[in-house]
Scaffold this motif. Structure first.
Motif, PDB file in Angstrom:
ATOM      1  N   THR A   7       0.847  -1.193   0.000  1.00 15.40           N
ATOM      2  CA  THR A   7       0.000   0.000   0.000  1.00 15.40           C
ATOM      3  C   THR A   7       0.885   1.247   0.000  1.00 15.40           C
ATOM      4  N   VAL A  54      -6.868   3.269   1.846  1.00 18.36           N
ATOM      5  CA  VAL A  54      -6.965   2.506   3.092  1.00 18.36           C
ATOM      6  C   VAL A  54      -7.964   3.108   4.071  1.00 18.36           C
ATOM      7  N   LEU A  77       1.975  -9.080   2.339  1.00 25.64           N
ATOM      8  CA  LEU A  77       1.270  -7.807   2.452  1.00 25.64           C
ATOM      9  C   LEU A  77       2.176  -6.824   3.174  1.00 25.64           C
ATOM     10  N   ASN A  79       1.949  -3.225   4.651  1.00 29.33           N
ATOM     11  CA  ASN A  79       1.109  -2.080   5.022  1.00 29.33           C
ATOM     12  C   ASN A  79       2.014  -0.865   5.196  1.00 29.33           C
ATOM     13  N   VAL A 109      -4.608   0.098   8.420  1.00 29.10           N
ATOM     14  CA  VAL A 109      -3.895  -1.181   8.467  1.00 29.10           C
ATOM     15  C   VAL A 109      -4.859  -2.310   8.825  1.00 29.10           C
ATOM     16  N   VAL A 112      -7.174  -3.094   5.797  1.00 31.78           N
ATOM     17  CA  VAL A 112      -6.491  -3.848   4.748  1.00 31.78           C
ATOM     18  C   VAL A 112      -6.201  -5.271   5.206  1.00 31.78           C
ATOM     19  N   THR A 113      -5.683  -5.410   6.406  1.00 33.18           N
ATOM     20  CA  THR A 113      -5.358  -6.750   6.906  1.00 33.18           C
ATOM     21  C   THR A 113      -6.603  -7.612   6.993  1.00 33.18           C
ATOM     22  N   ASN A 130       4.290  -4.471   8.664  1.00 29.72           N
ATOM     23  CA  ASN A 130       3.661  -3.194   8.991  1.00 29.72           C
ATOM     24  C   ASN A 130       4.743  -2.141   9.201  1.00 29.72           C
TER      25      ASN A 130
END
Length: 231
Positions: A7, A54, A77, A79, A109, A112-113, A130
């Protein structure tokens, strides 16, 4: 082929991380709010673009559906999307300022997660990175010998602290997924008016390192380029 979503990947640390992971052989989805900039970055890197804001639940769900239809799973992923916050003296920060900063840096976060968890669980070695900050470390911010001590930002710093705890909680709840937070260091990006002492290449190093740890790497930790971050 490793599938990776980053992202905030159309510039700065996100763009450099995408560049490095494409070079490492990943199929990278460049996530960005701005379609024109995101598409341009994806073309530059040889990556794929997915539009994602986001702070918008519908946008996040649409991005997850796009990746599901396109790849069927997500292996990594990152973030990375974040904002600098209000930049005000502590006593001038309002509840609305806090909400705005947390909406991207913390709630974003989680949005999205949450949306991508089913795709991560479809991977044989899922990893989540992250992007936090040394400014999120209470110990670093309390040490007069560290640069973090001299940066007092109520909304930004606390949002990055919250992100580390969120990372820890996800790691305990999903032991099959490697969840870690990272501190890229004081990196020159748009976020700080390009005042950082690290280049984006230097800052992205720990993000890339933790993105490729695989199934047997650490989980639930907070790392910078030197190792575990003081917490």
């Amino acid at each position: 082929m490793t599938t990776t979503l980053i992202t905030g990947a159309n510039k700065g640390l996100g763009l450099e991380t995408a560049r490095r992971l494409v070079k490492a052989g990943h199929t990278v989805y460049v996530g960005a709010r701005d379609a024109e900039r995101g598409q341009a970055a994806a073309v530059e890197l040889g990556a794929r673009f997915v539009q994602i804001d986001v702070t918008d639940g519908d946008s996040v769900e649409a991005a997850a559906e796009f990746v599901r239809a396109d790849a069927g799973r997500l292996d990594v992923l990152v973030n990375n999307a974040g904002i600098a916050g209000a930049g005000k003296p502590v006593g001038e920060v309002t509840g609305a300022d806090m909400q705005t900063t947390y909406d991207t840096n913390v709630f974003g976060v989680v949005r999205v997660t949450h949306a991508f968890l089913p795709l991560l669980e479809a991977s044989v070695a899922p990893v989540v990175v992250n992007v936090s900050s040394g400014l999120g470390s209470p110990a670093a911010c309390a040490d007069p010998g560290r640069i973090e001590f001299h940066v007092t930002l109520l909304d930004y710093n606390s949002s990055k602290t919250a992100l580390v705890m969120i990372t820890s909680q996800y790691a305990k709840a999903y032991p099959a997924i490697r969840f870690n937070a990272v501190d890229p260091g004081y990196t020159a990006t748009d976020l700080n008016g390009h005042q950082g002492s690290n280049t984006v290449e230097e800052g992205a190093e720990i993000i890339v390192r933790m993105a490729v740890i695989g199934a047997h790497g650490p989980t639930g930790g907070f790392f910078d380029k030197a190792g575990p971050v003081v917490w």
